[in-house]
Motif scaffolding. Structure first.
Motif, short mmCIF file in Angstrom:
data_model
loop_
_atom_site.label_atom_id
_atom_site.label_comp_id
_atom_site.label_asym_id
_atom_site.label_seq_id
_atom_site.Cartn_x
_atom_site.Cartn_y
_atom_site.Cartn_z
N UNK A 163 0.96 -0.73 -0.21
CA UNK A 163 0.26 -0.06 0.16
C UNK A 163 0.74 1.01 -0.05
N UNK A 164 2.03 1.14 0.63
CA UNK A 164 2.55 2.29 0.53
C UNK A 164 3.37 2.20 -0.63
N UNK A 165 3.73 1.73 -0.99
CA UNK A 165 4.57 1.71 -2.45
C UNK A 165 3.36 2.39 -3.84
N UNK A 166 2.12 1.96 -3.50
CA UNK A 166 0.84 2.44 -4.85
C UNK A 166 0.45 3.59 -4.04
N UNK A 171 -8.22 -3.39 -2.70
CA UNK A 171 -7.06 -4.08 -2.81
C UNK A 171 -5.75 -3.98 -1.54
N UNK A 172 -5.20 -2.65 -1.74
CA UNK A 172 -4.95 -2.21 -0.81
C UNK A 172 -5.14 -2.71 0.55
N UNK A 217 -7.14 -11.27 -2.46
CA UNK A 217 -6.27 -9.79 -3.37
C UNK A 217 -6.06 -10.36 -4.78
N UNK A 218 -5.52 -11.40 -4.75
CA UNK A 218 -5.04 -11.74 -6.39
C UNK A 218 -5.85 -12.19 -7.16
N UNK A 219 -7.34 -12.56 -6.13
CA UNK A 219 -8.08 -12.73 -7.79
C UNK A 219 -9.09 -10.90 -7.85
N UNK A 220 -8.90 -10.35 -7.06
CA UNK A 220 -8.92 -9.62 -7.09
C UNK A 220 -8.67 -8.29 -8.04
N UNK A 231 -6.51 -9.19 -10.31
CA UNK A 231 -7.14 -9.83 -11.36
C UNK A 231 -7.98 -9.45 -12.33
N UNK A 232 -8.83 -9.40 -12.00
CA UNK A 232 -10.39 -9.17 -12.92
C UNK A 232 -10.62 -7.42 -12.29
N UNK A 233 -9.73 -6.35 -11.50
CA UNK A 233 -9.86 -5.19 -12.30
C UNK A 233 -8.83 -4.44 -13.14
N UNK A 234 -9.27 -3.46 -13.77
CA UNK A 234 -8.19 -2.66 -14.45
C UNK A 234 -7.64 -1.75 -14.17
N UNK A 235 -7.12 -1.58 -13.10
CA UNK A 235 -6.18 -1.08 -12.51
C UNK A 235 -6.04 -1.59 -11.04
#
Length: 419
Positions: free
Chosen positions: A75-78, A211-212, A253-256, A258-262
């Motif tokens: 989250x910090x990196x993002x 995701x965060x 988290x992985x599934x989410x 994989x299924x969002x555009x950004x």
């Protein structure tokens, strides 16, 4: 996807003109963060007697920092990529400095644990932004060498923690190991404000808030399960429940992602074999280095009867080996000559050989020669493997996602530390 030119520093083909001075500044900031990962190892006897800390209290003093830091790294990196790496670096320095002040003046175990958690937030921001800035200000011809120096500081922070802590405790009370961070944080704030260029990506994409949240909960639960296993038993309800929670949330988290555009972390990076190999290696190196240092400092003090400074001095050869090899650029030259996979394999082999030498030779009649040999061989392995792995991870990720790449690198290190 590439970041608009207006959002990235205007660097020449040779990188930022003050890149080496900037590298020195951010390495200083990184050093104090990483020292705090291991500096408490030699302070355990002092904390136990002066704060009347129980075994559980001491565990939480150590773990509160690493748990918060591990949970927040991605989250910090993002956040650094989105809101500005320079800005987040300064926020991290400020939080780390305030947390150090509270920790140094703590009068109870609870206050120290809370302060360490606050320092973990600042530490997460610092670890991700420092590596991201290195990637931004150095071009490809110098990046491996720069990351090698950055990795040297990372290794030095882990390995020199016991030595630094032992020196401070021999001359001052335990709170000084935290208060000494404050002038470093202040110097870092001024230097970053004056020297480091701002860089961030465009604000067009929506922030990946879910995701965060999932990455923070999942990583915190997973690391907590790992560090709680030895105390409560791997089959205990607490450990199994926390491990299941961590695995389930990380799977979500992985599934989410994989299924969002950004996504915050593009899972397609894991199709890159070089990236996957570096990911696995980063966990193993952190596991071997941090675990051995933790056990060795306790063995030297509680079994062999050395004082904090003496114990720190006897673990210092590994850090000195890492510094000597990376500052001379041995690892960077080997990457150019033999390639990243071969250098990582050589480094991992040396690390394994060093651990075997310590286990087989280090305990013979309490002699130090075998331990010294193992520490030097481990240092050589770390000096080769860590820069190559960090460069492999960062090279596989687009420059506009440098903060997330640094978050991945830091998260894996923290995961290995927990193991």
């Amino acid at each position: 996807m590439t970041a608009p030119a207006a959002e990235r520093p205007d660097l020449s083909h040779q990188g930022h003109p003050q890149r080496w001075l900037i590298l020195g500044v951010i390495c200083l900031a990184q050093l104090v963060v990483l020292l705090d990962n291991t500096v408490l190892n030699v302070a355990i006897p002092s904390l136990t007697s002066e704060l009347h800390a129980s075994t559980a209290d001491v565990q939480w003093m150590i773990n509160a920092y690493s748990l918060v830091q591990a949970g927040l790294l991605l989250t910090a990196g993002s956040s650094a990529d989105r809101y500005g790496r320079k800005k987040m670096l300064m926020v991290g320095l400020a939080l780390f400095g305030v947390g150090s002040l509270v920790a140094g003046l703590a009068e109870s175990s609870g206050q120290l644990i809370a302060a360490r958690a606050g320092m973990g937030v600042g530490g997460a921001l610092l670890l991700t932004t420092t590596l991201a800035v290195v990637v931004q200000i150095f071009d490809e011809t110098e990046r491996v060498k720069a990351i090698g120096i950055w990795s040297t500081v990372a290794s030095l922070g882990f390995a020199a923690g016991p030595l630094f802590g032992g020196f401070v405790l021999d001359h001052f009370w335990w709170g000084a190991i935290f208060l000494i961070n404050i002038p470093v944080a202040l110097i870092g704030l001024v230097a970053v404000a004056r020297l480091v260029p701002e860089s961030k990506v465009a604000q067009g994409d929506r922030p990946d808030l879910l995701g965060a949240l999932l990455s923070t909960i999942g990583m915190t639960a997973a690391v907590f399960a790992i560090i709680s296993g030895p105390e409560h038993g791997w089959g205990s309800g607490r450990v199994l429940l926390t491990a299941f929670l961590g695995i389930a949330v990380l799977a979500g988290f992985v599934l989410w992602e994989l299924h969002i555009p950004n996504p915050m972390l593009d899972m397609h990076f894991f199709r890159n074999q070089k990236f996957v190999g570096a990911v696995a290696g980063a966990i193993l190196v952190a596991f071997g280095m941090t675990g051995s240092l933790f056990l060795l400092t306790q063995h030297l003090q509680f079994v062999l009867g050395y004082g904090p400074l003496e114990a720190g001095l006897r673990t210092a050869p590994m850090a000195l080996t890492v510094v000597a090899l990376n500052l001379t650029g041995v690892g960077a030259r080997m990457v150019r000559t033999f390639g990243t996979p071969a250098v990582i394999a050589a480094g991992m082999s040396c690390l394994a050989a060093g651990l075997v030498a310590i286990a087989v030779l280090g305990g013979r009649d309490g002699g130090y020669g075998g331990m010294l040999f193992g520490l030097i061989v481990m240092g050589g392995g770390v000096a080769l493997a860590m820069p190559a792995m960090a460069n492999a991870i960062m090279s596989a990720i687009p420059p506009e996602k440098a903060g997330v790449g640094a978050g991945v690198n830091g998260t894996l290190a923290e995961f290995g530390n927990g193991l």
